[in-house]
Design a protein around this motif. Structure first.
Motif, PDB file in Angstrom:
ATOM      1  N   MET A 161      -4.506   2.871  -3.663  1.00 50.41           N
ATOM      2  CA  MET A 161      -4.258   1.892  -2.606  1.00 50.41           C
ATOM      3  C   MET A 161      -2.762   1.629  -2.539  1.00 50.41           C
ATOM      4  SD  MET A 161      -7.345  -0.778  -3.556  1.00 50.41           S
ATOM      5  CE  MET A 161      -7.254  -0.466  -5.324  1.00 50.41           C
ATOM      6  N   LEU A 167      -4.475  -7.408  -3.426  1.00 52.14           N
ATOM      7  CA  LEU A 167      -4.216  -6.502  -4.543  1.00 52.14           C
ATOM      8  C   LEU A 167      -3.612  -7.260  -5.715  1.00 52.14           C
ATOM      9  CD1 LEU A 167      -2.677  -3.345  -2.797  1.00 52.14           C
ATOM     10  CD2 LEU A 167      -5.029  -3.692  -3.576  1.00 52.14           C
ATOM     11  N   CYS A 179       1.682   6.495  -5.473  1.00 54.45           N
ATOM     12  CA  CYS A 179       0.247   6.789  -5.369  1.00 54.45           C
ATOM     13  C   CYS A 179      -0.013   8.292  -5.250  1.00 54.45           C
ATOM     14  CB  CYS A 179      -0.344   6.075  -4.163  1.00 54.45           C
ATOM     15  SG  CYS A 179      -0.415   4.274  -4.308  1.00 54.45           S
ATOM     16  N   ARG A 205      -9.215   4.582  -1.847  1.00 51.77           N
ATOM     17  CA  ARG A 205     -10.219   3.550  -2.103  1.00 51.77           C
ATOM     18  C   ARG A 205     -10.936   3.152  -0.805  1.00 51.77           C
ATOM     19  NH1 ARG A 205     -11.026   0.905  -7.025  1.00 51.77           N
ATOM     20  NH2 ARG A 205     -12.774  -0.525  -6.843  1.00 51.77           N
ATOM     21  N   ASN A 209      -6.977  -0.661   2.567  1.00 51.03           N
ATOM     22  CA  ASN A 209      -5.872  -0.688   1.602  1.00 51.03           C
ATOM     23  C   ASN A 209      -5.062   0.601   1.627  1.00 51.03           C
ATOM     24  OD1 ASN A 209      -8.284  -2.400   0.076  1.00 51.03           O
ATOM     25  ND2 ASN A 209      -6.266  -3.358  -0.024  1.00 51.03           N
ATOM     26  N   SER A 210      -4.966   1.194   2.816  1.00 53.76           N
ATOM     27  CA  SER A 210      -4.252   2.464   2.939  1.00 53.76           C
ATOM     28  C   SER A 210      -3.362   2.467   4.180  1.00 53.76           C
ATOM     29  CB  SER A 210      -5.241   3.630   3.053  1.00 53.76           C
ATOM     30  OG  SER A 210      -6.134   3.661   1.976  1.00 53.76           O
TER      31      SER A 210
END
Length: 477
Positions: A161, A167, A179, A205, A209-210
């Motif tokens: 993420m 987070l 990442c 994920r 969250n991307s």
């Protein structure tokens, strides 16, 4: 002496009913199978196999009264979440993520991940699993160490993420570059290790969250390295709505992923509950595989349109998900649930019953042939055929949970019993890569009691570090 060292070990298993799951759907009522090192050398009727190979075999095992299946494939597991079993019961998905699972995962060490995967792997083996697709954890090194020791086969991914709300602070500082690079490093260190039993995939994920950069560069890196991508897709309505709001489109996650050319035939989409007919067509055209996790879907997500996906030609397999969203890591249970839930969904959707929805042979295909296709390993796994890997499950149907098996020599009756009656207790032995990893219900490569004790201790310490306090609903005296 030199030639003796180089000679490959040969084993013969005979006398059992062999359900091959090959294209011809062959079932040998009294079958024999020859294993040379890690592969299947021959398969056929017992008397033919014994006549040709018994005199040269190093081991001959009579399995009369047993059923032999291809190793079962669990296509969506969070092995690093096993120490979190029971910490997130009866909560919605966003509470589950932000207040339980992410604090837990962000406080894990590589050793925690190792113990968690050992504990998870033991349960997987007991349910007949020889290969699993890791849905994303924090320490691939710990997972790989455990998989290697247990003798399992796995596609491992890091949970990745690079943006989004909620987070943990230790994750919020990770850049997109970090990442991607960490996953490339995992690939370099662990891909094709453990005698070729471990493959490393890229993990996303979820879309919430991307960044687009993470999605697109992950797509390109996976394509370049010829490996897969594992991602949670269209889990809840909130996810779809967020995508529509941010990107100003009329449909959710799947539509947006198609728009940015992320849908590819190396993508394994987990859950995919909230998709419409148009998005099902998009998934089908792109060759995306879908992992259906019936227990966790019923717990937090809803009814996945599995029948529609199968009718559209999508390869749908089965997964357990992680222990905090299912509690039971038994793919045997998921087979039973998948059929019943999807029959029940027909009542809910159409007001009429359809007992033919997802019949037993379809379900068994989902955990074997479709599972192998989902993990991009169908050239070697998913069926018992000459040249494929010797991943084999031995089932004893002669116990209270399966008796009687009416008309033992009728394959359809046998397969129905496997799906609707079999329990984990009926799985007696498991072979992976030509090696027994469980025999007569005993795990071969680790001490189960020792793993359980260490995992219990580690879970208590981990929850303390994470600051997770579970609610009490009863008056304890």
């Amino acid at each position: 002496m030199e030639g003796e060292k180089e000679r490959k070990l040969v084993s013969v298993l005979h006398g059992g009913m062999i359900v091959t799951m090959d294209e011809e759907k062959r079932v040998f009522r009294d079958g024999g199978i020859v294993i040379e090192q890690d592969k299947i050398k021959a398969i056929g009727q017992s008397h033919h196999i014994l006549a040709e190979f018994a005199h040269v075999a190093d081991h001959v095992l009579d399995l009369t009264g047993h059923i032999l299946l291809p190793g079962l494939i669990n296509s969506h597991v969070h092995s690093s979440q096993q120490l979190a079993r029971g910490i997130a019961d009866d909560v919605d998905l966003m509470t589950w993520l932000h207040h339980r699972i992410w604090p837990y995962e962000s406080n894990m060490t590589a050793h925690d991940s190792y113990l968690s995967t050992l504990l998870c792997g033991i349960e997987l083996i007991h349910s007949g699993v020889t290969c699993f697709a890791e849905a994303g954890g924090q320490h691939v090194s710990g997972m790989a160490r455990a998989v290697d020791l247990l003798g399992l086969r796995a596609c491992l991914t890091q949970s990745t993420m690079d943006s989004g709300h909620g987070l943990p602070s230790s994750w919020a500082t990770r850049t997109t570059h970090d990442c991607l690079q960490s996953q490339k490093d995992n690939y370099e260190k662990h891909h094709n290790t453990a005698q070729g039993r471990i493959r490393v995939w890229f993990g996303i994920r979820q879309i919430m969250n991307s960044t687009d950069r993470l999605l697109l560069e992950t797509r390109d890196a996976a394509r370049q390295l010829n490996t897969g991508i594992h991602m949670h897709v269209a889990e809840i309505p909130y996810e779809n709505q967020l995508v529509m709001d941010i990107h100003k489109i009329n449909h959710g996650t799947v539509t947006y992923l198609e728009k940015i050319d992320f849908l590819q035939n190396n993508l394994l989409a987990a859950h995919s509950v909230w998709v419409d007919n148009n998005e099902i067509s998009l998934l089908s055209r792109a060759g995306v595989k879908v992992s259906h996790c019936p227990a966790s879907a019923m717990r937090m997500l809803g009814f996945a349109p599995v029948r529609e996906m199968l009718d559209a030609g999508i390869c749908v397999s089965l997964g357990t998900d992680g222990a905090p969203s299912n509690n039971r890591m038994s793919i045997v249970d998921e087979m039973y649930l998948a059929s019943l839930i999807n029959k029940g969904r027909e009542v809910y959707a159409n007001g009429t019953t359809d007992p033919t929805a997802l019949p037993a042979d379809t379900i068994l295909r989902m955990v074997t042939v479709n599972g192998a296709k989902s993990v991009l390993w169908d050239d070697e796994l998913g069926s018992l055929e000459v040249g494929k890997k010797a991943d084999i499950v031995v089932v004893n149907p002669s116990s209270w949970s399966m008796v009687p098996v009416h008309d033992w020599y009728e394959p359809i009756t046998c397969i129905s019993s496997l799906v609707y009656c079999m329990r984990t207790e009926n799985v007696v032995s498991v072979m992976c890569n030509g090696q027994w990893i469980m025999k007569n219900k005993k795990i071969i490569n680790v001490d189960e009691e020792e793993v359980i004790l260490k995992a219990q201790q580690a879970s208590v310490e981990l929850l303390k570090r994470a600051g997770i306090v579970l609610p009490t609903r009863m008056n304890v005296i």
